[in-house]
Design an enzyme around this catalytic site. Sequence first.
Site, PDB file in Angstrom:
ATOM      1  N   ARG A  44       0.872  -1.185   0.000  1.00 58.95           N
ATOM      2  CA  ARG A  44       0.000   0.000   0.000  1.00 58.95           C
ATOM      3  C   ARG A  44       0.901   1.224   0.000  1.00 58.95           C
ATOM      4  O   ARG A  44       2.117   1.127   0.165  1.00 58.95           O
ATOM      5  CB  ARG A  44      -1.020   0.006   1.151  1.00 58.95           C
ATOM      6  CG  ARG A  44      -0.660  -0.547   2.459  1.00 58.95           C
ATOM      7  CD  ARG A  44       0.263   0.250   3.328  1.00 58.95           C
ATOM      8  NE  ARG A  44      -0.001   1.658   3.342  1.00 58.95           N
ATOM      9  CZ  ARG A  44       0.936   2.554   3.459  1.00 58.95           C
ATOM     10  NH1 ARG A  44       2.210   2.214   3.573  1.00 58.95           N
ATOM     11  NH2 ARG A  44       0.652   3.836   3.467  1.00 58.95           N
ATOM     12  N   GLY A  45       0.244   2.381  -0.173  1.00 58.42           N
ATOM     13  CA  GLY A  45       0.996   3.608  -0.411  1.00 58.42           C
ATOM     14  C   GLY A  45       1.057   3.764  -1.927  1.00 58.42           C
ATOM     15  O   GLY A  45       1.460   2.824  -2.637  1.00 58.42           O
ATOM     16  N   ALA A  46       0.645   4.947  -2.395  1.00 59.27           N
ATOM     17  CA  ALA A  46       0.434   5.112  -3.836  1.00 59.27           C
ATOM     18  C   ALA A  46       1.632   4.697  -4.708  1.00 59.27           C
ATOM     19  O   ALA A  46       1.487   3.867  -5.613  1.00 59.27           O
ATOM     20  CB  ALA A  46       0.016   6.550  -4.100  1.00 59.27           C
ATOM     21  N   ARG A  75      -7.691  -0.842  -6.603  1.00 59.95           N
ATOM     22  CA  ARG A  75      -7.801   0.375  -5.786  1.00 59.95           C
ATOM     23  C   ARG A  75      -7.921   1.584  -6.728  1.00 59.95           C
ATOM     24  O   ARG A  75      -6.984   1.879  -7.456  1.00 59.95           O
ATOM     25  CB  ARG A  75      -6.577   0.529  -4.856  1.00 59.95           C
ATOM     26  CG  ARG A  75      -6.481  -0.609  -3.852  1.00 59.95           C
ATOM     27  CD  ARG A  75      -5.599  -0.271  -2.680  1.00 59.95           C
ATOM     28  NE  ARG A  75      -6.226   0.686  -1.789  1.00 59.95           N
ATOM     29  CZ  ARG A  75      -5.572   1.308  -0.811  1.00 59.95           C
ATOM     30  NH1 ARG A  75      -4.283   1.100  -0.629  1.00 59.95           N
ATOM     31  NH2 ARG A  75      -6.205   2.142  -0.012  1.00 59.95           N
ATOM     32  N   GLN A 173      -2.305   2.761   9.701  1.00 63.28           N
ATOM     33  CA  GLN A 173      -0.998   2.849   9.040  1.00 63.28           C
ATOM     34  C   GLN A 173      -0.005   3.681   9.869  1.00 63.28           C
ATOM     35  O   GLN A 173       1.194   3.443   9.818  1.00 63.28           O
ATOM     36  CB  GLN A 173      -1.137   3.485   7.646  1.00 63.28           C
ATOM     37  CG  GLN A 173      -1.840   2.616   6.622  1.00 63.28           C
ATOM     38  CD  GLN A 173      -3.334   2.874   6.564  1.00 63.28           C
ATOM     39  OE1 GLN A 173      -3.937   3.308   7.534  1.00 63.28           O
ATOM     40  NE2 GLN A 173      -3.950   2.614   5.426  1.00 63.28           N
ATOM     41  N   ASP A 214      -2.334  10.748  -2.897  1.00 65.10           N
ATOM     42  CA  ASP A 214      -2.748   9.648  -3.777  1.00 65.10           C
ATOM     43  C   ASP A 214      -3.158  10.124  -5.161  1.00 65.10           C
ATOM     44  O   ASP A 214      -3.040   9.387  -6.137  1.00 65.10           O
ATOM     45  CB  ASP A 214      -3.879   8.861  -3.120  1.00 65.10           C
ATOM     46  CG  ASP A 214      -3.329   8.086  -1.939  1.00 65.10           C
ATOM     47  OD1 ASP A 214      -3.285   8.660  -0.836  1.00 65.10           O
ATOM     48  OD2 ASP A 214      -2.887   6.942  -2.133  1.00 65.10           O
ATOM     49  N   ASN A 224      -6.113  12.175  -0.296  1.00 61.75           N
ATOM     50  CA  ASN A 224      -5.163  11.522   0.606  1.00 61.75           C
ATOM     51  C   ASN A 224      -5.930  10.690   1.618  1.00 61.75           C
ATOM     52  O   ASN A 224      -7.157  10.701   1.642  1.00 61.75           O
ATOM     53  CB  ASN A 224      -4.301  12.584   1.311  1.00 61.75           C
ATOM     54  CG  ASN A 224      -2.978  11.985   1.749  1.00 61.75           C
ATOM     55  OD1 ASN A 224      -2.938  10.857   2.198  1.00 61.75           O
ATOM     56  ND2 ASN A 224      -1.916  12.728   1.613  1.00 61.75           N
ATOM     57  N   LYS A 225      -5.191   9.983   2.451  1.00 60.50           N
ATOM     58  CA  LYS A 225      -5.793   9.078   3.423  1.00 60.50           C
ATOM     59  C   LYS A 225      -6.888   9.772   4.216  1.00 60.50           C
ATOM     60  O   LYS A 225      -6.757  10.932   4.599  1.00 60.50           O
ATOM     61  CB  LYS A 225      -4.690   8.565   4.349  1.00 60.50           C
ATOM     62  CG  LYS A 225      -5.087   7.579   5.389  1.00 60.50           C
ATOM     63  CD  LYS A 225      -5.927   6.436   4.903  1.00 60.50           C
ATOM     64  CE  LYS A 225      -5.439   5.734   3.665  1.00 60.50           C
ATOM     65  NZ  LYS A 225      -6.390   4.765   3.096  1.00 60.50           N
TER      66      LYS A 225
END
Length: 324
Positions: A44-46, A75, A173, A214, A224-225
């Site tokens: 995970r993480g763009a 995603r 996270q 993202d 973003n998150k």
Amino acid sequence: MDNIIFKDGTLFLLDQTLLPNEEVYITPKTKEDYFDAIKILKVRGAPAIGIFAAYAMALIEGDKVELKAYLDSARPTAVNLSWATSRMLKAYNEGKNLINEAVEIHNEDKRMCRKISEYGLSLLKDGDGILTHCNAGALATSQYGTGLGPLLLGKENGYTFHVFTDETRPLLQGARLTSYELERAGIDVTLICDNMASIVMKQGKINAVLVGADRIAANGDVANKIGTSGVAILAKHYGVPFYVLAPYSTVDFNCKCGDEIVIEEREPDEIKTMWYEKPMALDETKCYNPAFDVTDNSLITAIITDKGIAKAPYNKSLKEILND
Ligand code: MRU
């Protein structure tokens, strides 16, 4: 620590769902293994998702157009996923060596993170208190990271930072990954719940907020998150600079503004049951679980990319930094 390793024709992935308790590398084989790893956030993480999907495009045989569409559907919000698979599809159509292309995407990310870290560090001072949300470190990219990059580079250059990391509900996270990464790097880190961001700012403990991204719309709105826009609102209220750090490829010029960004929605179990011995709400209680939110460009002090630092008005500056 490398999250994605390609060695002797095999791809090894550090399973982030097991961190911080176990460091286990898995070796995905089928297209379903790759899809699931992205979907359930083993990777995970763009930028990391993009790198991983690039290797999938190189290593999985069969119809590459179908494979791209399948991987992209895992995603939807992070542009880096479809950016990387599009680049791999183009390389395939041009008859290029796909392994070399994936390795190049991986290596480029290392170079970009290093540049972002340098630009980001130029805006910080030794001793600064930093707030971060989610995880935008090496685990989310290739090396250094984006949001955490200036901190890791600063540490190498003798800076001391005092970092607060939001735990980042519901997938934690910040708790599981950011505090783990910063502890391992020897950087002072303090874990807080998401609803404590306001008090640490009010108490003057925070000099800057650093987050990844993202998808960045042409006008500088940033996906973003989930929870990041709340932190940005607080930062504006308390006069704390709010910096977004991301590779230039995260800017999606096809997206005019944040309203056009598709927001991923995830399962209610992540809120109700995932981290608990017993469910924390009744089975029949509805949950809304958007995985990202959009931070309005007016709340962002600067967008720091590998091409340079953009400031408002972003419609102009995001294009201009390419020519500087
Ligand atoms: O759902 P995740 O863990 O993939 O979300 C990650 C984030 O929002 C990151 O902060 C973002 O991808 C930037 S990563 C350098």
